[in-house]
Design an enzyme around this catalytic site. Structure first.
Site, PDB file in Angstrom:
ATOM      1  N   ASN A  93      10.914   3.526  -0.491  1.00 13.55           N
ATOM      2  CA  ASN A  93      10.393   2.700  -0.199  1.00 13.55           C
ATOM      3  C   ASN A  93      11.203   1.329  -0.385  1.00 13.55           C
ATOM      4  OD1 ASN A  93       9.229   3.727   2.503  1.00 13.55           O
ATOM      5  ND2 ASN A  93       6.718   3.332   1.145  1.00 13.55           N
ATOM      6  N   ARG A 106       0.373  -1.157   0.066  1.00 18.29           N
ATOM      7  CA  ARG A 106      -0.290  -0.096  -0.363  1.00 18.29           C
ATOM      8  C   ARG A 106       0.812   1.432   0.236  1.00 18.29           C
ATOM      9  NH1 ARG A 106      -3.238   1.207   4.346  1.00 18.29           N
ATOM     10  NH2 ARG A 106      -4.493   2.182   2.338  1.00 18.29           N
ATOM     11  N   ASP A 107       1.942   0.997  -0.055  1.00 21.31           N
ATOM     12  CA  ASP A 107       2.894   2.297   0.201  1.00 21.31           C
ATOM     13  C   ASP A 107       4.025   2.133  -1.010  1.00 21.31           C
ATOM     14  OD1 ASP A 107       3.419   5.128   0.941  1.00 21.31           O
ATOM     15  OD2 ASP A 107       4.403   4.941   2.375  1.00 21.31           O
ATOM     16  N   ILE A 108       3.445   1.500  -2.427  1.00 24.22           N
ATOM     17  CA  ILE A 108       4.553   1.713  -3.296  1.00 24.22           C
ATOM     18  C   ILE A 108       5.714   2.527  -3.078  1.00 24.22           C
ATOM     19  CG2 ILE A 108       5.899   0.306  -5.291  1.00 24.22           C
ATOM     20  CD1 ILE A 108       5.206  -1.265  -2.752  1.00 24.22           C
ATOM     21  N   SER A 165       0.703   7.167  -0.303  1.00 26.98           N
ATOM     22  CA  SER A 165       1.697   8.101  -0.717  1.00 26.98           C
ATOM     23  C   SER A 165       0.650   8.880  -2.132  1.00 26.98           C
ATOM     24  CB  SER A 165       2.883   8.463  -0.898  1.00 26.98           C
ATOM     25  OG  SER A 165       3.568   7.897  -0.438  1.00 26.98           O
TER      26      SER A 165
END
Length: 195
Positions: free
Chosen positions: A134, A128-130, A164
């Site tokens: 990260n 959920r935050d690629i 993001s």
């Protein structure tokens, strides 16, 4: 602070990042004679209970994942304030270092990242935050996915405020339950940025 010793094992060297409900520090582990990253729950008393729960949740999710392109997570220390866990130190360069290079050079680490996501998705974990921050690049140029702070099991309720904005899928922006497609969308955004 720098030089502090925790759990009779870790000596803090310097803060790497701060944000959200966590701080990360570079530390030296005297048992293994290696550098590690320590991720701490927020020390702010107002955030402490929620931050502690989120940190333990992140540790449980990440500690289940064993893949060469996913950061290795070690011990959780939740018997102290603030709670923290240790993880592999890979350096501090992220995948943005390949930005603007020949497409083959950009896409080689992306292919390894896609395999890491395939593996995580097989365990029903949606990151959920690629984003570039990260995905660290180690000293051999290999990518490693980090920060499972807003990860969720597929189909479960998502943590609010996670991800993001630029890389959020339309479903994620609408607050829908986490789906594997959320990570695929974000990976496409990352590829676009790199190329």
């Amino acid at each position: 602070e720098d030089g502090a010793v925790l759990a009779d094992r870790y000596t803090l060297k310097r803060r790497i990042a701060s944000g959200g409900m966590a701080d990360t520090w570079l530390a030296h582990d005297r048992r293994t004679e290696s550098d590690v990253v320590l991720k701490f729950a927020s020390a702010d008393p107002a955030d402490a209970p929620a931050a502690r729960d989120l940190l333990a949740r992140e540790w449980r999710i990440a500690s289940r994942l064993m893949h060469p392109n996913i950061v290795r997570v070690f011990e959780l220390h939740d018997d102290r304030e603030p709670a923290f866990y240790s993880q592999q130190y890979l350096g501090e360069s992220n995948i943005a270092v390949v930005s603007g290079k020949a497409p083959a050079d950009c896409l080689r680490p992306v292919a390894m990242l896609a395999d890491a996501l395939r593996y995580a998705h097989g365990k029903d974990v949606v990151h959920r935050d690629i984003k570039a921050d990260n995905v660290l690049i180690d000293s051999r140029g290999l990518p490693c996915l980090i920060d499972f702070g807003v990860a969720s099991a597929r189909g479960q309720a998502a943590i609010r405020g996670g991800g993001s904005a630029v890389a959020m899928s339309p479903g994620q922006q609408a607050g829908e339950q986490p789906r594997l497609a959320d990570d695929i969308y974000a990976l496409g955004v990352l590829m676009h940025e790199l190329l």
